[in-house]
Write a protein that holds these residues in place. Structure first.
Motif, mmCIF file in Angstrom:
data_model
loop_
_atom_site.group_PDB
_atom_site.id
_atom_site.type_symbol
_atom_site.label_atom_id
_atom_site.label_comp_id
_atom_site.label_asym_id
_atom_site.label_seq_id
_atom_site.Cartn_x
_atom_site.Cartn_y
_atom_site.Cartn_z
ATOM 1 N N TYR A 91 0.834 -1.176 -0.063
ATOM 2 C CA TYR A 91 -0.138 0.042 -0.009
ATOM 3 C C TYR A 91 0.816 1.205 0.093
ATOM 4 O O TYR A 91 1.222 1.850 1.097
ATOM 5 C CB TYR A 91 -1.031 -0.051 1.385
ATOM 6 N N PRO A 92 1.469 1.455 -1.136
ATOM 7 C CA PRO A 92 2.451 2.748 -1.225
ATOM 8 C C PRO A 92 1.872 3.959 -0.460
ATOM 9 O O PRO A 92 2.908 4.806 -0.150
ATOM 10 C CB PRO A 92 2.808 2.703 -2.580
ATOM 11 N N TRP A 93 0.860 4.214 -0.452
ATOM 12 C CA TRP A 93 0.263 5.738 -0.014
ATOM 13 C C TRP A 93 0.369 5.537 1.410
ATOM 14 O O TRP A 93 0.326 6.781 2.071
ATOM 15 C CB TRP A 93 -1.138 5.927 -0.581
ATOM 16 N N ARG A 94 0.597 4.571 2.054
ATOM 17 C CA ARG A 94 0.741 4.581 3.521
ATOM 18 C C ARG A 94 2.116 4.868 4.174
ATOM 19 O O ARG A 94 2.348 5.126 5.174
ATOM 20 C CB ARG A 94 0.271 3.222 3.996
ATOM 21 N N TYR A 95 3.138 4.867 3.031
ATOM 22 C CA TYR A 95 4.486 5.178 3.483
ATOM 23 C C TYR A 95 5.095 6.536 3.346
ATOM 24 O O TYR A 95 4.545 7.474 2.884
ATOM 25 C CB TYR A 95 5.359 4.237 2.339
ATOM 26 N N SER A 96 5.949 6.779 4.093
ATOM 27 C CA SER A 96 6.720 8.280 3.972
ATOM 28 C C SER A 96 7.196 8.531 2.752
ATOM 29 O O SER A 96 7.690 7.549 2.076
ATOM 30 C CB SER A 96 7.595 8.252 5.283
ATOM 31 N N GLN A 97 7.772 9.675 2.562
ATOM 32 C CA GLN A 97 8.328 10.103 1.451
ATOM 33 C C GLN A 97 9.630 9.304 1.013
ATOM 34 O O GLN A 97 10.261 8.811 0.278
ATOM 35 C CB GLN A 97 8.633 11.623 1.370
ATOM 36 N N ALA A 98 10.319 8.876 2.395
ATOM 37 C CA ALA A 98 11.459 8.483 2.375
ATOM 38 C C ALA A 98 11.511 6.881 1.730
ATOM 39 O O ALA A 98 12.437 6.550 0.902
ATOM 40 C CB ALA A 98 11.992 8.195 3.981
ATOM 41 N N VAL A 99 10.462 6.222 1.700
ATOM 42 C CA VAL A 99 10.202 4.814 1.003
ATOM 43 C C VAL A 99 10.000 5.011 -0.254
ATOM 44 O O VAL A 99 10.474 4.395 -1.156
ATOM 45 C CB VAL A 99 9.131 4.020 2.138
ATOM 46 N N SER A 100 9.046 6.046 -0.542
ATOM 47 C CA SER A 100 8.706 6.254 -1.794
ATOM 48 C C SER A 100 9.803 6.901 -2.756
ATOM 49 O O SER A 100 9.830 6.324 -3.813
ATOM 50 C CB SER A 100 7.618 7.589 -1.791
ATOM 51 N N ALA A 101 10.571 7.491 -2.190
ATOM 52 C CA ALA A 101 11.722 7.777 -3.109
ATOM 53 C C ALA A 101 12.611 6.750 -3.710
ATOM 54 O O ALA A 101 13.134 6.662 -4.589
ATOM 55 C CB ALA A 101 12.876 8.873 -2.312
ATOM 56 N N LEU A 102 12.889 5.852 -2.498
ATOM 57 C CA LEU A 102 13.496 4.599 -3.064
ATOM 58 C C LEU A 102 12.786 3.776 -3.832
ATOM 59 O O LEU A 102 13.287 2.968 -4.837
ATOM 60 C CB LEU A 102 13.959 3.891 -1.783
ATOM 61 N N SER A 103 11.370 3.482 -3.640
ATOM 62 C CA SER A 103 10.680 2.742 -4.299
ATOM 63 C C SER A 103 10.590 3.377 -5.732
ATOM 64 O O SER A 103 10.591 2.207 -6.981
ATOM 65 C CB SER A 103 9.322 2.674 -3.890
ATOM 66 N N ASP A 104 10.530 4.452 -6.159
ATOM 67 C CA ASP A 104 10.300 4.954 -7.511
ATOM 68 C C ASP A 104 11.679 4.697 -8.447
ATOM 69 O O ASP A 104 11.420 4.125 -9.583
ATOM 70 C CB ASP A 104 10.259 6.534 -7.374
ATOM 71 N N PHE A 105 12.739 4.719 -7.586
ATOM 72 C CA PHE A 105 14.136 4.456 -8.496
ATOM 73 C C PHE A 105 14.109 2.809 -9.045
ATOM 74 O O PHE A 105 14.345 2.493 -10.088
ATOM 75 C CB PHE A 105 15.457 4.884 -7.703
ATOM 76 N N SER A 106 13.677 2.138 -7.974
ATOM 77 C CA SER A 106 13.722 0.658 -8.048
ATOM 78 C C SER A 106 12.888 0.281 -9.061
ATOM 79 O O SER A 106 13.118 -0.771 -9.894
ATOM 80 C CB SER A 106 13.536 0.011 -6.639
ATOM 81 N N GLN A 107 11.671 0.554 -9.087
ATOM 82 C CA GLN A 107 10.783 0.257 -10.005
ATOM 83 C C GLN A 107 11.288 0.327 -11.627
ATOM 84 O O GLN A 107 10.947 -0.425 -12.514
ATOM 85 C CB GLN A 107 9.259 0.943 -9.943
ATOM 86 N N ASN A 108 11.919 1.566 -11.784
ATOM 87 C CA ASN A 108 12.386 1.805 -13.199
ATOM 88 C C ASN A 108 13.858 0.989 -13.396
ATOM 89 O O ASN A 108 14.062 0.892 -14.572
ATOM 90 C CB ASN A 108 12.670 3.408 -13.221
ATOM 91 N N PHE A 109 14.345 0.330 -12.284
ATOM 92 C CA PHE A 109 15.717 -0.179 -12.536
ATOM 93 C C PHE A 109 15.556 -1.670 -12.908
ATOM 94 O O PHE A 109 16.256 -2.377 -13.320
ATOM 95 C CB PHE A 109 16.398 -0.140 -11.208
ATOM 96 N N TYR A 110 14.434 -2.327 -12.253
ATOM 97 C CA TYR A 110 14.587 -3.741 -12.530
ATOM 98 C C TYR A 110 14.300 -4.232 -13.771
ATOM 99 O O TYR A 110 15.024 -5.285 -14.039
ATOM 100 C CB TYR A 110 13.238 -4.298 -11.729
#
Length: 366
Positions: free
Chosen positions: A51-70
């Protein structure tokens, strides 16, 4: 930085090694058992927080990079090893309706292609879904990675790089401290000197840091999973309801997960979890009631406050770095976390603001 010893051979340790090797470092990777056989093997592999909207910006920032990297990582590993991690953008349906307003507002702020859909779309996308779902959230570009294959590919790739030494079945790895500086690792009398040591031991990181008199708030949180087998494409997209999910694999396997249990380092599977997960499977996909699961297993997540990892150098112990505490999102956050760690260790401009992940003020003396 010439030689780095990394303690922990999960996805965080392996991708930390790969980033440092790409930058010209020499790496020794130490794993207490087998590379990639703990939490990184046991998870579901959704390339997003549940549930990405439940997380802080700290988690979102890392998640955004990773989704494009895989996708690129998957191609690189498949070309080098012949093992395809099967990064599959099959999309995800959130069947919970009570958070749609928050989720859509988050998606607008983050510029995510998340949208609300109704029953016609839901059952066109997932015909085998249980009846009664009138609305859902849908994001078409979300992928899952087949994490056991990912870890097998990473292991094979690292073992072919001359500058990388992989040590498995090495449970007794202790930090070597000399004159207030961490200078390597003592592996049962085998002294490995290093310019830097990275602790990426997941749920075991707290125990390792405790030998220095430091209290790292990372604890094991058990998650149990079930595996079913259907025909390929029987389930075309990932579905999620009330914290439980079904994930399709390319060959027809379907993962159902997962539990959240605070049982220390116990990885025993239980009948209680089996019953609960089977009920969730049937609630989502009624046809699974006619099948027996083909496998049940458990893994230990590195639980941390709010799921924000610890990435950076440990105060008062120069030479020691942390990359741990990713809780439920190790695979999701790994590419960005490991790139950020390498940026900090090598003095490069970091890909994201490193402040939320710093160790200062978050690790206390015991």
């Amino acid at each position: 930085m010439q030689h780095v010893v990394i303690v922990g051979g999960g996805v965080i340790g392996c991708l930390s090694a790969l980033n440092l090797l790409d930058a010209g470092a020499r790496v020794t990777l130490i794993e207490r058992r087998q590379i990639g056989r703990e939490a990184s093997w046991a998870g579901g592999g959704i390339v997003s927080p549940l549930y990405p909207w439940r997380y802080s910006q700290a988690v979102s920032a890392l998640s955004d990079f990773s989704q494009n990297f895989y996708p690129g990582l998957g191609r690189r590993l498949a070309e080098r090893t012949g093992i395809d991690p099967q990064v599959t953008p099959c999309g995800l349906l959130w069947l919970d309706s009570d958070e749609q307003a928050d989720a859509l507002a988050w998606a607008e702020r983050q510029d995510k292609p998340l949208r609300s859909v109704e029953a016609d779309f839901i059952y066109q996308q997932v015909p085998v879904l249980a009846e009664g779902y009138d609305s859902a959230l849908w994001q078409a570009d979300l992928a899952n990675v087949r994490n056991p294959r990912l870890m097998a590919a990473l292991r094979d790739y690292l073992t072919t790089i001359p500058e990388c030494r992989v040590l498995e079945e090495t449970p007794d790895a202790r930090l070597l401290v000399e004159h207030g500086r961490v200078t390597g690792v003592d592996c049962a009398g085998d002294i490995l000197r290093a310019d830097a040591v990275v602790l990426a031991a997941g749920a075991w990181s707290g125990d390792c840091l405790a030998t220095l008199g430091l209290a790292l708030p990372v604890e094991p949180v058990k998650g149990q999973m079930l595996l079913y087998k259907a025909d390929p494409n029987w389930l075309q997209s990932m579905v999620l309801h009330a914290g439980r999910y079904a994930i399709p694999r390319c060959d027809g396997h379907i993962l159902i997960g997962s539990t959240l249990e605070h049982e220390g380092f116990d990885k025993t599977t239980t009948e209680v979890a089996l019953s609960s997960l089977r009920a969730s499977a049937v609630q989502l996909l009624p046809a699974l009631a006619e099948q027996e699961p083909v496998m049940q297993w458990a893994g230990l997540r590195p639980g941390s406050p709010e799921g924000v990892p610890y990435i950076g150098q440990v105060p008062d112990y120069p030479g020691l770095w942390l990359n741990t505490g990713h809780y439920r999102n190790g695979l999701v956050l790994a590419p960005a976390s490991c790139r950020l760690l390498a940026d900090l260790m090598l003095g490069r401009r970091p890909i994201v603001d490193p402040a939320p992940y710093r160790i200062e003020g978050r690790v206390q003396r015991r």
